[in-house]
Structure formats: structure tokens, C-alpha cells
Enzyme design. Structure first.
Site, PDB file in Angstrom:
ATOM      1  N   ASP A   1       0.807  -1.222   0.000  1.00 60.06           N
ATOM      2  CA  ASP A   1       0.000   0.000   0.000  1.00 60.06           C
ATOM      3  C   ASP A   1       0.842   1.275   0.000  1.00 60.06           C
ATOM      4  O   ASP A   1       0.437   2.304   0.549  1.00 60.06           O
ATOM      5  CB  ASP A   1      -0.960   0.024   1.206  1.00 60.06           C
ATOM      6  CG  ASP A   1      -1.906  -1.152   1.184  1.00 60.06           C
ATOM      7  OD1 ASP A   1      -2.304  -1.571   0.090  1.00 60.06           O
ATOM      8  OD2 ASP A   1      -2.240  -1.664   2.273  1.00 60.06           O
TER       9      ASP A   1
ATOM     10  N   LYS B   1       1.925   2.128  -5.091  1.00 60.25           N
ATOM     11  CA  LYS B   1       2.490   1.584  -6.338  1.00 60.25           C
ATOM     12  C   LYS B   1       1.586   1.862  -7.525  1.00 60.25           C
ATOM     13  O   LYS B   1       2.045   2.171  -8.618  1.00 60.25           O
ATOM     14  CB  LYS B   1       2.691   0.061  -6.215  1.00 60.25           C
ATOM     15  CG  LYS B   1       3.652  -0.339  -5.123  1.00 60.25           C
ATOM     16  CD  LYS B   1       3.664  -1.837  -4.907  1.00 60.25           C
ATOM     17  CE  LYS B   1       2.380  -2.410  -4.358  1.00 60.25           C
ATOM     18  NZ  LYS B   1       2.054  -2.016  -2.977  1.00 60.25           N
TER      19      LYS B   1
ATOM     20  N   GLY C   1      -4.589  -4.209  -3.826  1.00 61.36           N
ATOM     21  CA  GLY C   1      -5.583  -3.171  -4.106  1.00 61.36           C
ATOM     22  C   GLY C   1      -4.816  -1.925  -4.478  1.00 61.36           C
ATOM     23  O   GLY C   1      -4.161  -1.329  -3.632  1.00 61.36           O
ATOM     24  N   HIS C   2      -4.816  -1.570  -5.745  1.00 59.47           N
ATOM     25  CA  HIS C   2      -4.047  -0.419  -6.220  1.00 59.47           C
ATOM     26  C   HIS C   2      -5.004   0.691  -6.641  1.00 59.47           C
ATOM     27  O   HIS C   2      -5.888   0.465  -7.463  1.00 59.47           O
ATOM     28  CB  HIS C   2      -3.152  -0.833  -7.397  1.00 59.47           C
ATOM     29  CG  HIS C   2      -2.118  -1.859  -7.013  1.00 59.47           C
ATOM     30  ND1 HIS C   2      -1.219  -2.385  -7.882  1.00 59.47           N
ATOM     31  CD2 HIS C   2      -1.835  -2.430  -5.804  1.00 59.47           C
ATOM     32  CE1 HIS C   2      -0.429  -3.232  -7.248  1.00 59.47           C
ATOM     33  NE2 HIS C   2      -0.798  -3.296  -5.982  1.00 59.47           N
TER      34      HIS C   2
ATOM     35  N   GLN D   1       1.943  -5.921  -3.306  1.00 57.77           N
ATOM     36  CA  GLN D   1       2.429  -6.061  -1.914  1.00 57.77           C
ATOM     37  C   GLN D   1       3.749  -5.287  -1.755  1.00 57.77           C
ATOM     38  O   GLN D   1       3.957  -4.322  -2.473  1.00 57.77           O
ATOM     39  CB  GLN D   1       2.590  -7.535  -1.536  1.00 57.77           C
ATOM     40  CG  GLN D   1       1.276  -8.286  -1.379  1.00 57.77           C
ATOM     41  CD  GLN D   1       0.663  -8.756  -2.681  1.00 57.77           C
ATOM     42  OE1 GLN D   1       1.331  -9.372  -3.484  1.00 57.77           O
ATOM     43  NE2 GLN D   1      -0.610  -8.489  -2.900  1.00 57.77           N
TER      44      GLN D   1
HETATM   45  P1  GDP Z   1      -0.764   0.416  -3.562  1.00 60.13           P
HETATM   46  O1  GDP Z   1      -1.398  -0.843  -3.128  1.00 60.13           O
HETATM   47  O2  GDP Z   1       0.707   0.443  -3.293  1.00 60.13           O
HETATM   48  O3  GDP Z   1      -1.063   0.775  -4.989  1.00 60.13           O
HETATM   49  O4  GDP Z   1      -1.395   1.573  -2.653  1.00 60.13           O
HETATM   50  P2  GDP Z   1      -2.967   1.744  -2.268  1.00 60.13           P
HETATM   51  O5  GDP Z   1      -3.688   2.243  -3.452  1.00 60.13           O
HETATM   52  O6  GDP Z   1      -3.482   0.511  -1.616  1.00 60.13           O
HETATM   53  O7  GDP Z   1      -2.860   2.834  -1.128  1.00 60.13           O
HETATM   54  C1  GDP Z   1      -2.379   4.104  -1.338  1.00 60.13           C
HETATM   55  C2  GDP Z   1      -3.489   5.110  -1.019  1.00 60.13           C
HETATM   56  O8  GDP Z   1      -2.927   6.404  -0.902  1.00 60.13           O
HETATM   57  C3  GDP Z   1      -4.546   5.239  -2.089  1.00 60.13           C
HETATM   58  O9  GDP Z   1      -5.776   5.525  -1.484  1.00 60.13           O
HETATM   59  C4  GDP Z   1      -4.077   6.413  -2.918  1.00 60.13           C
HETATM   60  O10 GDP Z   1      -5.124   7.085  -3.609  1.00 60.13           O
HETATM   61  C5  GDP Z   1      -3.499   7.286  -1.863  1.00 60.13           C
HETATM   62  N1  GDP Z   1      -2.369   8.131  -2.292  1.00 60.13           N
HETATM   63  C6  GDP Z   1      -1.369   7.813  -3.152  1.00 60.13           C
HETATM   64  N2  GDP Z   1      -0.463   8.804  -3.216  1.00 60.13           N
HETATM   65  C7  GDP Z   1      -0.893   9.772  -2.362  1.00 60.13           C
HETATM   66  C8  GDP Z   1      -0.362  11.029  -1.957  1.00 60.13           C
HETATM   67  O11 GDP Z   1       0.701  11.471  -2.383  1.00 60.13           O
HETATM   68  N3  GDP Z   1      -1.082  11.730  -1.028  1.00 60.13           N
HETATM   69  C9  GDP Z   1      -2.260  11.269  -0.516  1.00 60.13           C
HETATM   70  N4  GDP Z   1      -2.882  12.018   0.389  1.00 60.13           N
HETATM   71  N5  GDP Z   1      -2.789  10.094  -0.885  1.00 60.13           N
HETATM   72  C10 GDP Z   1      -2.112   9.351  -1.789  1.00 60.13           C
HETATM   73  P1  IMO Z   2      -0.970  -4.097  -2.280  1.00 55.76           P
HETATM   74  O1  IMO Z   2      -0.531  -4.653  -3.626  1.00 55.76           O
HETATM   75  C1  IMO Z   2      -0.962  -4.580   2.052  1.00 55.76           C
HETATM   76  C2  IMO Z   2      -0.968  -8.692   3.570  1.00 55.76           C
HETATM   77  C3  IMO Z   2      -2.189  -9.143   4.331  1.00 55.76           C
HETATM   78  C4  IMO Z   2      -1.542 -10.128   5.284  1.00 55.76           C
HETATM   79  C5  IMO Z   2      -0.469 -10.785   4.435  1.00 55.76           C
HETATM   80  C6  IMO Z   2      -0.881 -12.116   3.815  1.00 55.76           C
HETATM   81  O2  IMO Z   2      -2.248  -3.358  -2.333  1.00 55.76           O
HETATM   82  O3  IMO Z   2       0.151  -3.374  -1.636  1.00 55.76           O
HETATM   83  P2  IMO Z   2      -2.500 -12.738   1.794  1.00 55.76           P
HETATM   84  O4  IMO Z   2      -3.960 -12.492   1.590  1.00 55.76           O
HETATM   85  O5  IMO Z   2      -1.628 -12.172   0.749  1.00 55.76           O
HETATM   86  O6  IMO Z   2      -2.182 -14.193   2.055  1.00 55.76           O
HETATM   87  O7  IMO Z   2      -2.140 -11.984   3.186  1.00 55.76           O
HETATM   88  O8  IMO Z   2      -0.179  -9.863   3.393  1.00 55.76           O
HETATM   89  N1  IMO Z   2      -1.245  -8.157   2.206  1.00 55.76           N
HETATM   90  C7  IMO Z   2      -1.192  -6.859   1.906  1.00 55.76           C
HETATM   91  N2  IMO Z   2      -0.980  -5.767   2.687  1.00 55.76           N
HETATM   92  N3  IMO Z   2      -1.126  -4.437   0.707  1.00 55.76           N
HETATM   93  C8  IMO Z   2      -1.307  -5.512  -0.087  1.00 55.76           C
HETATM   94  O9  IMO Z   2      -1.322  -5.424  -1.417  1.00 55.76           O
HETATM   95  C9  IMO Z   2      -1.398  -6.788   0.509  1.00 55.76           C
HETATM   96  N4  IMO Z   2      -1.596  -8.033   0.039  1.00 55.76           N
HETATM   97  C10 IMO Z   2      -1.492  -8.855   1.074  1.00 55.76           C
HETATM   98  O10 IMO Z   2      -2.797  -8.071   4.996  1.00 55.76           O
HETATM   99  O11 IMO Z   2      -0.891  -9.435   6.325  1.00 55.76           O
HETATM  100 MG    MG Z   3      -2.914  -1.505  -1.856  1.00 60.81          MG
END
Ligand code: GDP
Ligand code: IMO
Ligand code: MG
Length: 442
Positions: A13, A16, A40-41, A223
Site C-alpha cells: 500500500d 504503487k 488493491g491499487h 504487496q
Molecule cells: P498500492 O497498493 O501500493 O497501490 O497503494 P494503495 O492504493 O493501496 O494505497 C495508497 C493510497 O494512498 C490510495 O488511497 C491512494 O489514492 C493514496 N495516495 C497515493 N499517493 C498519495 C499522496 O501522495 N497523497 C495522498 N494524500 N494520498 C495518496
Molecule cells: P498491495 O498490492 C498490504 C498482507 C495481508 C496479510 C499478508 C498475507 O495493495 O500493496 P495474503 O492475503 O496475501 O495471504 O495476506 O499480506 N497483504 C497486503 N498488505 N497491501 C497488499 O497489497 C497486501 N496483500 C497482502 O494483509 O498481512
Molecule cells: Mg494496496
């Protein structure tokens, strides 16, 4: 510079999706190479939020080819839902390709993931309950079912019959749950095959051909490094190779084809699920980061654990991934704090660790050693250049660079595509000014 890897450096999270979306504006192809719909991106475009789980974050560009490669485990139901959602928002999915060698997440994987977690009780991993671990376990045990099996339903049925007998025995006898029905699963997957069959090809040829043609290919990690099955905080990890090295196995390209590795790091740290997290703040500051950064899981909605930036894990990630640069995200979330801490090392008994300790229990029990930096009050979310940032903000980034010994190339100051500062001018040219394409090499 055609092969670029975007990889998570913390516990997932990191943002990416938003960095991939940004770089995809200059790419020809975006490839997901591991993980499944546990990912979840999020990409935000003109206020519209796109939550992507399986489809690469290049899908918002009509001319970018998007590939789900062999290293991904695919739940077809989730994939179809995602395709439908995108089409409903006016996004074309015609450029999607799915590897014939990718494994399928089956309904029994989800049942066994949930049941396994329940069995572990307090020691649970805190998985996303998406069946990811059991699907990768079957792949390694050579009893997995692949997307190519959907193209020949006779083979699919034979494999399903065989494996379901064993899975149902475990479901009934070990977990005392209701067995799953063969016909129900078969009919569902037959329908899925009708929808996704047309996307299935051998994507390794497609990717390598693009690289041969000097096209720009982005590899989008899911991840993060500390969730890697080998190099993460085992057993509190996911079940795939999340690191840059995972690209070779998960997409079918040789290591020489990877030209640049960009590590994505949040300006602080978060983690979902169980496991060690030395800089975690179970305090007002943790709550502040969660609320201001909206730190709730994209996939499960769970509140994320929050804490300060940890340079020990970033140095480790820099080494494991051979990072060329770091993209710092969510720096805007830190605005308004009087002071900001950075973890520079860990203390355990009379030892100080500057590198990740070799034993899990030390990572569990160590105390972070902090350096405190002055915060800033100004809203930075509309700034476009590094020199315009408050001096304290610049100091924070400079300190991260010093501690990690890797340059910061990009800084995001908001979730929108436009809220980005490209710090490194040379990198800006390399990444954002398209070089002349050479013709096909024969
Ligand atoms: P990922 O899994 O690495 O793609 O990251 P996620 O999408 O799960 O989580 C990142 C969250 O931060 C999302 O809700 C994005 O919309 C938000 N986000 C990303 N970059 C920024 C930023 O620079 N500032 C803020 N406030 N939110 C951001
Ligand atoms: P993105 O791509 C954050 C964590 C779960 C748990 C562990 C194992 O959005 O960064 P799993 O279901 O993969 O067997 O769970 O990994 N986990 C993540 N945490 N971002 C993710 O994906 C994750 N995908 C799995 O919370 O601790
Ligand atoms: Mg994510």
C-alpha cells in the site's frame, strides 16, 4: 531504458498503483507479475477513484498493453467484476492479455484460507481471505489449475474432479465444514471461460517481443518487500516473490532486461494484518496518520497499522531490490506536525542494529532509535518543484536519501495523477521524455 520495475519497499500500500499510472503515460506495456486480488491499487483521475486488484494500473491509457503474467494467481470472478466496472466507467479493456500459465484461485482456496486463519486464532497471519496462500501452495505442489485449462473444459473438469476430492476431504474432516459441489464450480468456471478465454495467450513471448522492439515495459509489483515469501517478515508475509527479482520468474524475462528499479515508499509506514512492525505507533500519532492518510485497506477495508518512516527496512529494501531510486508518496499527510521522527536503527538488549536483524524475535522486540526532525505547517499538495517545498520538508527528504543511500526521484503530494514532484532532472528526462524508438531488431 525499456524494462522498468515499480516495487513496494515496505509492507504494501505504498502507492504503487499511482506511481505506475504516472509512469504508464510513457509506457507501451504494463505487467503485473505476482500476487492476486489481495492487491488493491488505487488510481485517482480527476476525482474519480479506480480500485484495481488484478488489472495493471496502465489500463487507464487506451494505447497501453496490460498484461497479467504467469506469476499472478487469478480469481476469474474478481477479474470479470473488475473488467465490468472499468467498462462501465468508460475504460476500454481490449488491450488486456492474460498468461496461459497463470494459476487460478478456486473456491476451495478461499474456504481453506479462511478456515486456516480461524484455526490459527491469535497467531493468524491476518490474510486478505482471498485464497492467495492456498492457491500458491497448490502451484508449488503441482496440483494447481491454470488459465489454459479453461480453454479445454474436458481437462479442466478432470483436474477439478481429482483435486476437489482431496480438498473436500480436508474441508469436511479437518475443518468440519460443508463440502463444495463439483457441478456448481464447473458451471461457474465454464461461464468464466466464455468471458476471459479471449484474453489468454503466452504472455512471456509478448513481453519479450516488446522489449526486443525497445518498447517501454513497466513491471508493476504488488504487496511490498517485507511481505515477500523469502525476504519478508515470515510467516507474516504473502505467498509470492514481491521483490524486483520476482519479475524474472513471474513474467518470464531474463535479469538483463530490467534496466531500472524504482522503489515506492510511503513518507511514513503502514501495515495491514499481523506481524512485527518496529515503528508502529499505537498512539495519537498513529490515529492521526490513519485518519489524515485515510489508511484503510483498498481490498478489505481494514484499518491499517501506522507508524514512522523506518530507514532500516528501506535500506534492506534498497539492497534486496537493487533500487535505483525511491518514489516517496503521501508526503502531504505529514504536513501540520510539529516534529517528525525517522527510525535510524533498532536497539535490542545492548545491541544496536542498523541492518534488519537476522532473527524474527529481535524484529518483534527491538526498540526503534529515532532522529527527530522539525515539521512544517504549509499545505504542500499543489507544489510542483522540490525547491518550492518548505525547508523542513526538503530536510526530511534529504535525510531519507542520506540514510537509505538511494536518491529520491519522485515525491507525491496528493492522490491525483498531477500531484507529483519529479525531483531528479536527469531522471525526469529519462522517464518522461520519450526516446527515439529503434526499429524491430531481427
Ligand atoms: P498500492 O497498493 O501500493 O497501490 O497503494 P494503495 O492504493 O493501496 O494505497 C495508497 C493510497 O494512498 C490510495 O488511497 C491512494 O489514492 C493514496 N495516495 C497515493 N499517493 C498519495 C499522496 O501522495 N497523497 C495522498 N494524500 N494520498 C495518496
Ligand atoms: P498491495 O498490492 C498490504 C498482507 C495481508 C496479510 C499478508 C498475507 O495493495 O500493496 P495474503 O492475503 O496475501 O495471504 O495476506 O499480506 N497483504 C497486503 N498488505 N497491501 C497488499 O497489497 C497486501 N496483500 C497482502 O494483509 O498481512
Ligand atoms: Mg494496496
Amino acid at each position: 531504458m525499456p524494462g522498468i520495475v515499480v516495487v513496494g519497499t515496505q509492507w504494501g500500500d505504498e502507492g504503487k498503483g499511482r506511481i505506475t499510472d504516472l509512469l504508464a503515460s510513457q509506457a507501451d506495456m504494463v505487467v503485473r507479475y505476482q500476487g492476486g486480488d489481495n492487491a488493491g491499487h488505487t488510481v485517482v483521475l480527476d476525482g474519480v477513484k479506480f480500485k484495481l486488484h488484478l488489472i495493471p494500473s496502465g489500463i487507464l491509457y487506451p494505447n497501453v498493453m496490460c498484461v497479467i503474467a504467469n506469476g499472478v494467481v487469478i480469481n476469474p470472478e474478481v477479474l470479470i467484476e473488475e473488467l465490468t466496472n472499468l467498462e462501465n466507467k468508460g475504460v476500454s479493456t481490449k488491450n488486456l492479455r492474460i498468461s496461459c500459465n497463470a494459476h487460478l484461485v478456486m473456491p476451495y482456496h478461499i474456504v481453506l484460507d479462511k478456515a486456516g486463519e480461524y484455526r490459527l486464532g491469535k497467531s493468524k497471519i491476518g490474510t486478505t481471505h482471498k485464497g492467495i496462500g492456498p492457491a500458491y501452495a497448490d502451484k508449488a505442489a503441482r496440483s494447481g489449475i491454470r488459465t489454459q485449462d479453461l480453454l479445454d473444459l474436458k481437462i479442466f473438469r478432470t483436474k477439478l474432479e481429482e483435486i476437489l476430492k482431496f480438498k473436500n476431504a480436508v474441508i469436511e474432516k479437518v475443518y468440519e465444514l460443508e463440502p463444495l459441489d463439483l457441478e456448481v464450480i464447473f458451471n461457474k468456471y465454464k461461464d468464466y471461460a466464455d468471458i476471459i478465454g479471449k484474453y489468454i495467450v503466452d504472455t512471456s513471448f509478448l513481453i519479450n517481443k516488446s522489449l526486443d522492439e525497445n518498447k517501454r515495459v513497466l513491471f508493476e509489483g504488488a504487496q511490498g518487500t517485507l511481505l515477500d515469501i523469502d525476504h519478508g517478515t515470515y510467516p507474516y508475509v504473502t505467498s509470492s516473490s514481491t521483490i524486483s527479482g520476482g519479475v524474472c520468474v513471474g513474467a518470464g524475462v531474463g535479469p538483463g532486461r530490467l534496466d531500472e528499479v524504482i522503489g515506492v515508499a510511503k513518507a511514513y509506514t503502514t501495515r495491514v494484518g499481523s506481524g512485527p512492525f518496529p515503528t508502529e505507533e499505537v498512539s495519537k500519532i498513529g490515529d492521526y496518520l490513519r485518519e489524515k492518510g485515510f489508511e484503510y485497506g483498498t481490498t478489505t477495508g481494514r484499518p491499517r497499522r501506522c507508524g514512522w518512516f523506518d530507514s532500516v527496512i528501506l535500506r534492506y529494501s534498497a539492497m534486496i531490490n537493487s533500487l535505483d531510486s525511491i518514489a516517496i508518496t503521501k508526503l502531504d499527510v505529514l504536513s501540520g506536525l510539529d516534529s517528525i521522527k525517522i527510525c535510524v536503527g533498532y536497539k535490542y538488549k545492548d545491541h544496536v542494529f542498523y541492518d534488519l536483524p537476522p532473527h524474527q524475535s529481535i524484529i518483534h522486540k527491538c526498540e526503534p532509535i529515532y532522529q527527530e526532525l522539525k515539521g512544517w505547517n504549509r499545505d504542500i499538495s499543489s507544489l510542483k518543484s522540490f525547491k518550492d517545498l518548505p525547508e523542513e520538508t526538503q530536510n526530511y527528504i534529504n535525510r531519507i536519501e542520506e540514510l537509505v543511500k538511494v536518491p529520491v526521484s519522485m515525491i507525491s503530494v496528493g492522490a491525483e495523477r498531477s500531484q507529483i514532484i519529479i525531483k531528479d532532472e536527469a531522471l525526469k528526462q529519462r522517464l518522461f521524455e520519450r526516446h527515439m524508438r529503434s526499429t524491430l531488431i531481427v
